[in-house]
Design a protein around this motif. Sequence first.
Motif, PDB file in Angstrom:
ATOM      1  N   THR A 172     -45.894  13.567 -33.456  1.00 24.48           N
ATOM      2  CA  THR A 172     -45.969  12.467 -32.491  1.00 24.48           C
ATOM      3  C   THR A 172     -47.063  12.721 -31.464  1.00 24.48           C
ATOM      4  OG1 THR A 172     -44.374  13.451 -30.973  1.00 24.48           O
ATOM      5  CG2 THR A 172     -43.501  12.081 -32.740  1.00 24.48           C
ATOM      6  N   GLN A 173     -47.599  11.620 -30.923  1.00 24.23           N
ATOM      7  CA  GLN A 173     -48.563  11.720 -29.832  1.00 24.23           C
ATOM      8  C   GLN A 173     -47.923  11.403 -28.484  1.00 24.23           C
ATOM      9  OE1 GLN A 173     -49.747  10.799 -33.005  1.00 24.23           O
ATOM     10  NE2 GLN A 173     -50.534  12.869 -32.793  1.00 24.23           N
ATOM     11  N   GLY A 174     -46.700  10.911 -28.498  1.00 24.08           N
ATOM     12  CA  GLY A 174     -46.014  10.591 -27.257  1.00 24.08           C
ATOM     13  C   GLY A 174     -44.516  10.559 -27.462  1.00 24.08           C
ATOM     14  N   VAL A 175     -43.784  11.006 -26.456  1.00 22.00           N
ATOM     15  CA  VAL A 175     -42.317  11.010 -26.489  1.00 22.00           C
ATOM     16  C   VAL A 175     -41.818  10.518 -25.140  1.00 22.00           C
ATOM     17  CG1 VAL A 175     -40.230  12.413 -26.692  1.00 22.00           C
ATOM     18  CG2 VAL A 175     -42.218  12.957 -28.086  1.00 22.00           C
ATOM     19  N   THR A 182     -55.610   3.065 -26.472  1.00 20.71           N
ATOM     20  CA  THR A 182     -55.066   4.071 -27.391  1.00 20.71           C
ATOM     21  C   THR A 182     -55.434   3.740 -28.836  1.00 20.71           C
ATOM     22  OG1 THR A 182     -52.967   2.947 -27.857  1.00 20.71           O
ATOM     23  CG2 THR A 182     -53.082   4.263 -25.831  1.00 20.71           C
ATOM     24  N   ARG A 183     -55.193   4.720 -29.726  1.00 24.10           N
ATOM     25  CA  ARG A 183     -55.369   4.518 -31.169  1.00 24.10           C
ATOM     26  C   ARG A 183     -54.025   4.539 -31.875  1.00 24.10           C
ATOM     27  NH1 ARG A 183     -59.453   8.990 -33.151  1.00 24.10           N
ATOM     28  NH2 ARG A 183     -57.778  10.269 -32.282  1.00 24.10           N
ATOM     29  N   LEU A 184     -52.971   4.218 -31.145  1.00 27.55           N
ATOM     30  CA  LEU A 184     -51.633   4.309 -31.702  1.00 27.55           C
ATOM     31  C   LEU A 184     -51.448   3.310 -32.830  1.00 27.55           C
ATOM     32  CD1 LEU A 184     -49.642   4.726 -28.372  1.00 27.55           C
ATOM     33  CD2 LEU A 184     -50.688   6.462 -29.824  1.00 27.55           C
ATOM     34  N   THR A 185     -50.831   3.777 -33.910  1.00 26.04           N
ATOM     35  CA  THR A 185     -50.666   2.936 -35.095  1.00 26.04           C
ATOM     36  C   THR A 185     -49.218   2.627 -35.427  1.00 26.04           C
ATOM     37  OG1 THR A 185     -50.638   4.900 -36.519  1.00 26.04           O
ATOM     38  CG2 THR A 185     -52.785   3.863 -36.102  1.00 26.04           C
ATOM     39  N   ALA A 186     -48.272   3.381 -34.854  1.00 27.43           N
ATOM     40  CA  ALA A 186     -46.864   3.169 -35.187  1.00 27.43           C
ATOM     41  C   ALA A 186     -45.995   3.691 -34.057  1.00 27.43           C
ATOM     42  CB  ALA A 186     -46.493   3.874 -36.493  1.00 27.43           C
ATOM     43  N   ALA A 187     -44.753   3.208 -34.027  1.00 30.31           N
ATOM     44  CA  ALA A 187     -43.806   3.656 -33.001  1.00 30.31           C
ATOM     45  C   ALA A 187     -42.389   3.510 -33.537  1.00 30.31           C
ATOM     46  CB  ALA A 187     -43.976   2.841 -31.720  1.00 30.31           C
ATOM     47  N   ALA A 188     -41.515   4.378 -33.048  1.00 25.66           N
ATOM     48  CA  ALA A 188     -40.088   4.310 -33.375  1.00 25.66           C
ATOM     49  C   ALA A 188     -39.305   4.439 -32.079  1.00 25.66           C
ATOM     50  CB  ALA A 188     -39.701   5.424 -34.346  1.00 25.66           C
ATOM     51  N   PHE A 189     -38.331   3.545 -31.891  1.00 25.42           N
ATOM     52  CA  PHE A 189     -37.487   3.564 -30.705  1.00 25.42           C
ATOM     53  C   PHE A 189     -36.046   3.680 -31.170  1.00 25.42           C
ATOM     54  CE2 PHE A 189     -41.341   1.261 -29.725  1.00 25.42           C
ATOM     55  CZ  PHE A 189     -41.786   1.932 -28.597  1.00 25.42           C
ATOM     56  N   LEU A 229     -35.654   0.727 -33.809  1.00 24.19           N
ATOM     57  CA  LEU A 229     -36.738  -0.247 -33.960  1.00 24.19           C
ATOM     58  C   LEU A 229     -37.969   0.502 -34.455  1.00 24.19           C
ATOM     59  CD1 LEU A 229     -36.379  -2.252 -30.618  1.00 24.19           C
ATOM     60  CD2 LEU A 229     -35.478  -2.876 -32.866  1.00 24.19           C
ATOM     61  N   TYR A 230     -38.566   0.002 -35.558  1.00 27.11           N
ATOM     62  CA  TYR A 230     -39.761   0.623 -36.126  1.00 27.11           C
ATOM     63  C   TYR A 230     -40.901  -0.388 -36.117  1.00 27.11           C
ATOM     64  CZ  TYR A 230     -36.511   4.170 -37.864  1.00 27.11           C
ATOM     65  OH  TYR A 230     -35.566   5.144 -37.952  1.00 27.11           O
ATOM     66  N   PHE A 231     -42.082   0.062 -35.725  1.00 22.95           N
ATOM     67  CA  PHE A 231     -43.256  -0.803 -35.703  1.00 22.95           C
ATOM     68  C   PHE A 231     -44.425  -0.067 -36.358  1.00 22.95           C
ATOM     69  CE2 PHE A 231     -40.669  -2.150 -32.119  1.00 22.95           C
ATOM     70  CZ  PHE A 231     -40.695  -3.536 -32.233  1.00 22.95           C
ATOM     71  N   THR A 232     -45.090  -0.742 -37.276  1.00 26.14           N
ATOM     72  CA  THR A 232     -46.310  -0.198 -37.885  1.00 26.14           C
ATOM     73  C   THR A 232     -47.450  -1.206 -37.793  1.00 26.14           C
ATOM     74  OG1 THR A 232     -45.540  -0.988 -40.047  1.00 26.14           O
ATOM     75  CG2 THR A 232     -45.093   1.313 -39.481  1.00 26.14           C
ATOM     76  N   SER A 233     -47.259  -2.252 -37.000  1.00 30.02           N
ATOM     77  CA  SER A 233     -48.287  -3.278 -36.798  1.00 30.02           C
ATOM     78  C   SER A 233     -48.451  -3.513 -35.308  1.00 30.02           C
ATOM     79  CB  SER A 233     -47.885  -4.588 -37.493  1.00 30.02           C
ATOM     80  OG  SER A 233     -48.690  -5.657 -37.050  1.00 30.02           O
ATOM     81  N   ARG A 234     -49.656  -3.290 -34.817  1.00 32.55           N
ATOM     82  CA  ARG A 234     -49.910  -3.518 -33.392  1.00 32.55           C
ATOM     83  C   ARG A 234     -49.702  -4.983 -33.032  1.00 32.55           C
ATOM     84  NH1 ARG A 234     -53.541   0.788 -31.072  1.00 32.55           N
ATOM     85  NH2 ARG A 234     -54.256  -0.727 -29.555  1.00 32.55           N
ATOM     86  N   SER A 235     -50.121  -5.878 -33.917  1.00 29.07           N
ATOM     87  CA  SER A 235     -50.009  -7.300 -33.606  1.00 29.07           C
ATOM     88  C   SER A 235     -48.546  -7.718 -33.497  1.00 29.07           C
ATOM     89  CB  SER A 235     -50.731  -8.135 -34.666  1.00 29.07           C
ATOM     90  OG  SER A 235     -50.163  -7.909 -35.951  1.00 29.07           O
ATOM     91  N   ARG A 236     -47.702  -7.236 -34.413  1.00 31.36           N
ATOM     92  CA  ARG A 236     -46.279  -7.580 -34.346  1.00 31.36           C
ATOM     93  C   ARG A 236     -45.632  -6.953 -33.114  1.00 31.36           C
ATOM     94  NH1 ARG A 236     -43.215  -6.386 -39.781  1.00 31.36           N
ATOM     95  NH2 ARG A 236     -41.540  -7.233 -38.468  1.00 31.36           N
ATOM     96  N   GLY A 290     -51.962   7.481 -36.520  1.00 29.66           N
ATOM     97  CA  GLY A 290     -52.266   7.760 -37.928  1.00 29.66           C
ATOM     98  C   GLY A 290     -51.169   7.337 -38.874  1.00 29.66           C
ATOM     99  N   ARG A 291     -49.947   7.259 -38.414  1.00 30.97           N
ATOM    100  CA  ARG A 291     -48.860   6.829 -39.299  1.00 30.97           C
ATOM    101  C   ARG A 291     -48.984   5.328 -39.564  1.00 30.97           C
ATOM    102  NH1 ARG A 291     -43.592   8.375 -40.821  1.00 30.97           N
ATOM    103  NH2 ARG A 291     -43.674  10.306 -39.606  1.00 30.97           N
ATOM    104  N   ARG A 292     -48.782   4.941 -40.849  1.00 26.77           N
ATOM    105  CA  ARG A 292     -48.887   3.528 -41.221  1.00 26.77           C
ATOM    106  C   ARG A 292     -47.581   2.955 -41.747  1.00 26.77           C
ATOM    107  NH1 ARG A 292     -53.004   1.639 -38.702  1.00 26.77           N
ATOM    108  NH2 ARG A 292     -52.863  -0.188 -40.046  1.00 26.77           N
ATOM    109  N   ARG A 293     -46.583   3.812 -41.990  1.00 29.40           N
ATOM    110  CA  ARG A 293     -45.332   3.329 -42.527  1.00 29.40           C
ATOM    111  C   ARG A 293     -44.212   4.314 -42.206  1.00 29.40           C
ATOM    112  NH1 ARG A 293     -44.194   5.787 -47.656  1.00 29.40           N
ATOM    113  NH2 ARG A 293     -42.928   3.974 -48.261  1.00 29.40           N
ATOM    114  N   PHE A 294     -42.986   3.849 -42.289  1.00 26.96           N
ATOM    115  CA  PHE A 294     -41.793   4.681 -42.184  1.00 26.96           C
ATOM    116  C   PHE A 294     -41.007   4.508 -43.475  1.00 26.96           C
ATOM    117  CE2 PHE A 294     -42.769   3.820 -37.704  1.00 26.96           C
ATOM    118  CZ  PHE A 294     -42.706   5.091 -37.160  1.00 26.96           C
ATOM    119  N   SER A 295     -41.026   5.531 -44.297  1.00 27.06           N
ATOM    120  CA  SER A 295     -40.276   5.445 -45.557  1.00 27.06           C
ATOM    121  C   SER A 295     -38.783   5.541 -45.278  1.00 27.06           C
ATOM    122  CB  SER A 295     -40.708   6.577 -46.489  1.00 27.06           C
ATOM    123  OG  SER A 295     -40.317   7.835 -45.948  1.00 27.06           O
TER     124      SER A 295
END
Length: 557
Positions: free
Chosen positions: A183-186, A255-262, A233-240, A281-286
């Motif tokens: 992770t880049q942030g917590v 930032t260059r953030l590509t994904a987030a999980a809450f 909540l999982y996000f892999t799209s900045r626009s969404r 760098g993450r693009r998906r959550f399997s």
Amino acid sequence: MGDGGLRVDASEAMAATRVGCFVWEPDSGRFLLDACGLAVFDLRADEYDGLAASLGQRIPQDEVDRLIGLVADIRAGRSDTYSSYFRIRCRDGSLRWTHTQGKVIRGEQRADAEPGADLKVVGVVRDATQELSYSAQRLVAEDDLRRQEDAIREVARALADALSVDDVVGVLTGEHSMRRLGTQGVSLAVMDQGRLRVVGAAGPSDTLVRELQSARLSESWPLNDAVRGGEPLYFTSRSRFLARYPRLADFLAGTRLTAAAFLPLIAQGRPIGAMGLIYDGRRRFSIEDRTLLTALSSGIAQSMQRAMLVDQAREIAAGLQNAMLPRYIPQVAGGSIAVRYRTARVGTSIGGDWYDAMPLPGRSIGIAVGDVQGHDTEAAAIMGQLRIAMTAYAAEGHPAETVLQRASAFLRDLDADRFATCFYAHVSLATGSVWAANAGHLPPFVRSLDGSVRRLDLEAGPPLGLPAGLDAPPYGRSSFHLDPGDTLLLCSDGLVERSDEDLDQGLARLTTALGTGPHELEPLADHLMESLADRLDLEDDAACLLLRRDAASVDAG
């Protein structure tokens, strides 16, 4: 010319197959790439400074760690050629496979040069995404999953030792845990009177703390929504993400953030907080990723709930302890007093350490430091009763040894099956005369104006409260003198004792700290607690009292 008149253009062929060339000088750090090489790394010529270190923005940390071994072999002369597959992070945050191979060209080695100096590496780098088969990608995915499982287990082990909310935050926001989790942030927040209160944040998440601290749970923020919904909540799209949380546009812009999980933190079926993880760098959550993160959040919730209960109990215990101590320290003509107290910081231990000072007639003052046996609420309660009784005996004008004799009888009559140590002194600030009695306590120390320190090994009697049948000897009275400017120190054993060393070592350490501390009384008291108590046994309380006779005092007789 080739067969049939076909001309081979090497640069055209390399460009068509996405193969770039490089020249690398390990000694200077220069890493020159041609246009095709820059394209492989997804770099523009105007944003690359020609240094190998700058390629770190395209190579994930775990790949860098693996490539360091190759570099070490080259510099040490263990290899003259190399070939390696590694992943790079593209401009859009996605990862792709790359292959590089090179040849080492060594210059003449000077006798005084470091090993690996005066060499360069020439080679090619190419996009290897299509080359890797499905089976190879699957093996990589399995390897990534194993690394994630290992990381979560390591974090879980660290959380097992976390005893407070600050400890939990320290584990999760520490650089090591963030690197292991990728992770880049917590950010971490706990429920507090209808709001989420942020208790820790690291990385880019830190900039959101101010906004979140003022938000009610009903407001639409990612952590709030995770708690209210009870689901991750999982996000892999900045626009969404921005469509749902437009107020975070400014936050994402830099930032260059590509994904987030809450993730909600749920303990015993009740939400107690939430955790946010952001990725570069993450693009998906399997499915496997989500399962691991859910397991991680469950473990964090259990640790956080335990830590919150411990903090609450510790706060109650510390409040009880402080309530038993004097509410104020009297000021007397001819001298000044500074006191310090530090509660035990492991679990909910509460001790019976105390200090006290009471004004006496004739510019005199009675001072005491003591310690009731045990680390529980009963010890604190007994301490409060004993302290008040001693204050009354001293105020009645009894000499020091009588104060301790009566205090011992009082403690014995409480039938609490506890004993206590105590040092009590009657100090005349007008003359500098001190009359003292010691009930099995640490000796006092005196610091002179020149900074020299002496330990007063005075006569010591038995602890207070011993059963009458033991036929303990009566307490004796000792006397000594304080010159103008002298500082008398009384303290409890929590300031000097360590379980792994002899008491004399602790007393020697105290002597040094007292002698090297600042001259002013309050800073000197801070110095003693910071240099001694904060480094000692966290399971014991520590109390100290400093009494200084004014340098302007003049002996009256």
